[in-house]
Each structure stands twice: as C-alpha cells, then as structure tokens.
Design an enzyme around this catalytic site. Structure first.
Site: not given
Length: 360
Positions: A83, A148, A240, A250, A261
């Site tokens: 990513q 991420h 979210e 959070y 998963y």
C-alpha cells in the site's frame, strides 16, 4: 486543498467523454472524465490556474491542463511496497505566493523498514518539475510490511498541517505514544510540532501527536467550521468516521466494532472509559478512502466518502453524521479520493477505471 471557485465553464480534458447517468437523490448526474489512463492513482488536487495534479502510487506525479498532460520531474523517491508509494498531495492556501506543494509518501527507513513521511517542494514556474524538495517529517522507527500508511494531509485554517498515520499493521503501537503509528499528527509547514500539541510535554511521547488509537485513517477533511474529521479502515467490520479532538484516544485496538479477519474478537469490546466512540461506523466494512465536506446547493454541509470495497460514494448528513445515500455507477469502482472541484462539482478518483471524474 481544492477550493471551489464555480468555474462552470471548465473544459473537458483530452479523451474525455460523457458517461451514462448517475442516479442521485438530488437528480440524475453524469460522470465526466477529467483524466484517464491512470495507473493506480492515489490522490488529486488542483492548482489555482486549474492545472490538475494526480499522484500515482508507483511514485509518479502527473499534471494536466487544457488537454495537455505531462509528468512532473523530481518527485520524492518512494518505497513502493504494497500500500506504500506516493500517496497524498496538498496544494496549500498560499500556493500562489510560495508555489510550494506537500506530499505524503512511504519512505525507506533502514534496510527493509518504511514509514509515512511528509515532503515539501516548490513547483517550477513552468509546472514541469519540483525543486528544493525535502522531507520535512518522517515517523519514528519505521517498521516492515507494506500496509496501513494512513497518509492523508489536511491544511488547518491557520496554515498548519494534519497528517494521518496508520498503525503499520501492528495495532498495539496505536496505543504507544512513543511511536507515531496509529495517530493523527499536527505539524507546521516546516515539519515541527505545533506549539500547544497535547503530548509535547509528556515524557517519552512524540510531540507531533494530536490524537491516537487509530487503525488506518485514509480519509480526512475539515468541515465548514474548521473541525477535523477522519475516516478509517476497521478490520472485518468497524470502519469508522471520527470527529477528531485534541489529545483524544480513539481506542484501536482496545475497542472496535469489527472482528479480526479470522472471526475472533478484537480487544475488550466496543466501549471503554476514556476512549472515544466513532460518530458513524460500517459493518460490514466498505473500505473507506478519501473524504470531503461539500459547500453549496442541496448537498451543503454533507460529507462524501469513497468506498474501495463496494464501489460507491457514501453521502453522510445530519447531526450526528449518518450515511443517507450511496452514489453508485459503473464509474465509481474503488474510489480512492473525493473532493469538491474548482468548478463546485463533486470530483472522484477511481482506481478501477484509472480515471478522475466529475459529476455534473
């Protein structure tokens, strides 16, 4: 940051053709290509002269104006792994005076590690190259793995920057203030912590951290009041929307509305004292990426968020924000970025089509 200027006569770009109707609760629209032929695009922004800039994850920066397209020279050298790559782009409010651009990217750290970094560069007068480029910030102790990175950039009303950082695949680090992973950062345009950041005087904490306990926030935007919001990926469920408050936790991975998963539970449940609740969440996950608040017309004040999984654009409205509409068409495949364009219309970036569209 794209600022709508209501240039309703913007010309179509090279190769553009009007697609079929896109049905919305406000009436039928059409997805009109602005740029196409894009290989894994990640983000876009527009210069004051209406030049459109698009980042490609492999490290290229493309520009297009009046039907001509070119590759901008000298982007940052990225660690294009999974990513990671060249990620967000920001045209700041003072671009006309400084010609500075800001980027997030995955930077090589150590032999195999990589972390999210912020890059500042000056765009040449002819728009063909970046000059005086420098990494003004990078997260501490980069980790292995290509997931991420977070990496959205938002300019605050005072000209400082918010940067979202993912947990880099290690959830526990999102609760560790000695690391930047899993946080929203607040930095100056020189890359320094903003004075008054909540953990600046805390022993061992990273002074750039504004909020923490995030998994992978890939969307962020200011509303009309200047309040910062993020949207982040959960695991299996639990994506979210969060209203970001200074110094708040959070909850990831202690609380979550999703599961792992493999179906096993995450953390301690959905609530814990001292940890913020999301304003809205999705279960099953819609894989959110890209967020904007719309100004003007029937959508005034509404939030729009792209879905990478279910191929639609979510429209959220009300107080608290709730998903009220899913805008879907053949063009809304894997929406990576969404913003209100300089013509006042909704623009979105489709990874599936490799194209930037606007709705009109």
């Amino acid at each position: 940051m794209i600022r709508p200027m209501m240039f309703l006569g913007l010309p179509l770009m090279a190769g553009a053709a009007t697609a079929g109707p896109v049905e919305t609760q406000s009436g039928p629209l059409q997805a009109v290509p602005v740029m196409d032929g894009l290989d894994t695009p990640w983000a876009f922004d527009v210069l004051p002269d209406e030049t459109v800039l698009v980042t490609l994850r492999d490290g290229a920066l493309l520009a297009q104006k009046d039907g001509a397209r070119w590759q901008v020279a000298n982007p940052p050298k990225v660690a294009a792994d999974g990513q990671g790559g060249l990620l967000d782009i920001l045209v700041p409010a003072d671009f006309a005076q400084t010609r500075q651009l800001f980027f997030t990217y995955s930077k090589r750290q150590g032999i195999r590690g990589a972390g999210t970094a912020v890059y500042r560069a000056t765009l040449s007068e002819d728009g063909r190259s970046l000059t005086q480029g420098e990494t003004i910030f990078e997260i501490a102790r980069g980790t292995r793995g290509g997931v991420h990175f977070g990496a959205r950039l938002v300019e605050s009303r005072d000209g400082t920057l918010f940067v979202t950082i993912g947990d880099r695949g290690n959830g526990d680090q999102a609760q560790d203030l000695s690391m930047h992973n899993g946080s929203v950062l607040h930095i100056t345009k020189e890359g320094a912590p903003v004075p008054g950041n909540p953990f600046a005087g805390t022993d061992g904490a990273q002074p750039e951290i504004w909020s923490y306990g995030h998994r992978n926030p890939q969307g962020a935007a200011l509303d009309a009041s200047g309040q910062l919001w993020t949207v982040e990926h959960g695991a299996r469920g639990g994506d979210e929307v969060n209203r970001i408050e200074k110094g708040a936790n959070y909850g990831w991975p202690v609380i979550s509305y999703g599961v792992n998963y493999n179906g096993s539970p995450i953390g301690e449940g959905t609530e814990k004292e001292g940890m913020k609740q999301p304003v809205h969440f999705w279960d099953p996950s819609m894989a959110p990426s890209g967020m904007t608040f719309f100004e003007g017309g029937p959508w005034d004040g509404n939030a729009f968020i792209g879905s990478l999984k279910f191929d639609y654009i979510a429209r959220l409205a009300g107080d608290p924000l709730r998903e009220v509409e899913q805008i879907s068409s053949p063009e809304t495949g894997r929406v990576r970025d969404v913003a209100q364009g300089p013509d006042g219309r909704l623009w979105f970036l489709s990874v599936q089509d490799g194209a930037l569209y606007r709705l009109e």
